[in-house]
Write an enzyme that holds these catalytic residues in place. Structure first.
Site, short mmCIF file in Angstrom:
data_model
loop_
_atom_site.label_atom_id
_atom_site.label_comp_id
_atom_site.label_asym_id
_atom_site.label_seq_id
_atom_site.Cartn_x
_atom_site.Cartn_y
_atom_site.Cartn_z
N LYS A 11 20.08 41.57 47.93
CA LYS A 11 21.25 40.91 48.51
C LYS A 11 21.55 41.42 49.93
CE LYS A 11 23.39 39.85 44.00
NZ LYS A 11 24.62 39.98 43.17
N TYR A 51 24.31 29.69 42.53
CA TYR A 51 25.31 30.28 41.63
C TYR A 51 26.21 29.22 40.99
CZ TYR A 51 24.35 35.23 42.72
OH TYR A 51 23.78 36.47 42.82
N PHE A 59 35.81 34.66 41.37
CA PHE A 59 35.09 35.35 42.43
C PHE A 59 34.07 34.46 43.16
CE2 PHE A 59 32.89 36.30 38.38
CZ PHE A 59 31.62 35.84 38.66
N ARG A 87 16.24 43.73 34.63
CA ARG A 87 17.68 43.96 34.39
C ARG A 87 17.93 45.45 34.10
NH1 ARG A 87 21.36 39.74 35.46
NH2 ARG A 87 22.73 40.66 33.89
N THR A 93 26.21 45.17 36.27
CA THR A 93 26.75 44.38 37.39
C THR A 93 27.68 45.23 38.26
OG1 THR A 93 26.69 42.45 35.93
CG2 THR A 93 27.97 42.24 37.95
N ARG A 104 21.46 49.72 41.15
CA ARG A 104 22.88 49.55 41.51
C ARG A 104 23.62 50.88 41.52
NH1 ARG A 104 23.55 43.90 38.11
NH2 ARG A 104 23.39 42.46 39.89
N ASN A 114 26.54 44.22 45.20
CA ASN A 114 25.84 45.08 44.23
C ASN A 114 24.31 45.06 44.36
OD1 ASN A 114 25.46 42.56 43.17
ND2 ASN A 114 26.51 42.93 41.24
N HIS A 117 20.06 40.87 42.63
CA HIS A 117 20.22 39.87 41.56
C HIS A 117 18.95 39.88 40.72
CE1 HIS A 117 20.60 36.04 39.45
NE2 HIS A 117 19.33 35.86 39.77
N GLU A 128 15.51 29.49 38.36
CA GLU A 128 15.78 30.21 39.61
C GLU A 128 14.51 30.34 40.46
OE1 GLU A 128 17.73 33.84 38.54
OE2 GLU A 128 19.51 32.80 37.79
P1 RTP Z 1 23.43 38.65 39.31
O1 RTP Z 1 23.57 37.28 38.68
O2 RTP Z 1 23.78 38.67 40.78
O3 RTP Z 1 22.12 39.29 39.00
O4 RTP Z 1 24.48 39.61 38.62
P2 RTP Z 1 24.87 39.73 37.11
O5 RTP Z 1 24.04 38.79 36.27
O6 RTP Z 1 24.83 41.18 36.78
O7 RTP Z 1 26.36 39.23 37.14
P3 RTP Z 1 26.97 37.74 36.99
O8 RTP Z 1 27.97 37.79 35.90
O9 RTP Z 1 25.86 36.73 36.90
O10 RTP Z 1 27.74 37.57 38.36
C1 RTP Z 1 27.05 37.19 39.54
C2 RTP Z 1 27.54 38.01 40.69
O11 RTP Z 1 28.90 37.69 40.97
C3 RTP Z 1 29.57 38.85 41.42
N1 RTP Z 1 30.64 39.17 40.51
N2 RTP Z 1 31.79 39.56 40.92
N3 RTP Z 1 34.46 40.45 41.06
C4 RTP Z 1 33.91 40.22 39.87
O12 RTP Z 1 34.51 40.35 38.82
C5 RTP Z 1 32.53 39.78 39.84
N4 RTP Z 1 31.86 39.51 38.76
C6 RTP Z 1 30.64 39.12 39.20
C7 RTP Z 1 28.57 39.98 41.44
O13 RTP Z 1 28.00 40.08 42.75
C8 RTP Z 1 27.53 39.52 40.45
O14 RTP Z 1 26.29 40.13 40.70
MG MG Z 2 23.82 36.75 36.70
#
Ligand code: RTP
Ligand code: MG
Length: 143
Positions: A11, A51, A59, A87, A93, A104, A114, A117, A128
């Site tokens: 990122k 996304y 968010f 992962r 996350t 991370r 973070n 992805h 994706e």
């Molecule tokens: P990613 O998709 O980026 O690999 O991350 P992830 O699966 O661990 O998390 P996901 O739930 O898919 O959320 C995507 C991205 O959105 C941002 N986020 N912000 N402020 C918040 O509560 C929040 N929650 C998620 C993060 O950048 C996350 O990686």
């Molecule tokens: Mg995700």
């Protein structure tokens, strides 16, 4: 366990901190092979499309703004159990909850910025990968 492919993104925060090589080293040290790679600066439309599953989340606007704030590096990783393995090495996350030694935990500051992805399932990985790469842009490892 089957050979899988997963979509990974370094990122804008991690690219800005000059961590591309350090993060590639994590993938290769874990036995994941980089079989496709490109640097991109996403448009708002590209980030929103990628996304789309999060478009109703509070968010979403901040996420799109962040993901378009600078260049990213997008890669296809291949290996045994690649989705879960990636992962695992990424960590949670929220970097504050990520296990020590994960990308991370070591390289990210906040849940919003973070570092990486990774696809969360084989189905999302296929979608994706095709979002960013044509078939010809993903290489077969021949040796
Ligand atoms: P990613 O998709 O980026 O690999 O991350 P992830 O699966 O661990 O998390 P996901 O739930 O898919 O959320 C995507 C991205 O959105 C941002 N986020 N912000 N402020 C918040 O509560 C929040 N929650 C998620 C993060 O950048 C996350 O990686
Ligand atoms: Mg995700």
């Amino acid at each position: 366990m089957a050979l899988e492919r997963t979509l990974s993104i370094i990122k804008p925060d991690a690219v800005a901190k000059n961590l591309i090589g350090a993060i590639y080293n994590r993938f290769e040290s874990a036995g994941l092979r980089i079989v496709g790679a490109k640097m991109m600066h996403l448009s708002k439309e590209q980030a929103e499309g990628f996304y789309a599953e999060h478009k109703e989340r509070p968010f979403f606007g901040a996420l799109v703004e962040f993901m378009t704030s600078g260049p990213i590096v997008v890669q296809v990783l291949e290996g045994e159990d690649a989705v879960r393995k990636n992962r695992d090495i990424m960590g949670a996350t929220n970097p504050a909850e990520a296990l020590a030694g994960t990308i991370r935990a070591d390289y990210a500051e906040t849940i919003d910025e973070n570092a990486v992805h990774g696809s969360d399932a084989t189905e999302s990985a296929a979608r994706e990968i095709s979002y960013f790469f044509s078939d010809e842009e993903v290489c077969q490892r021949t040796r």
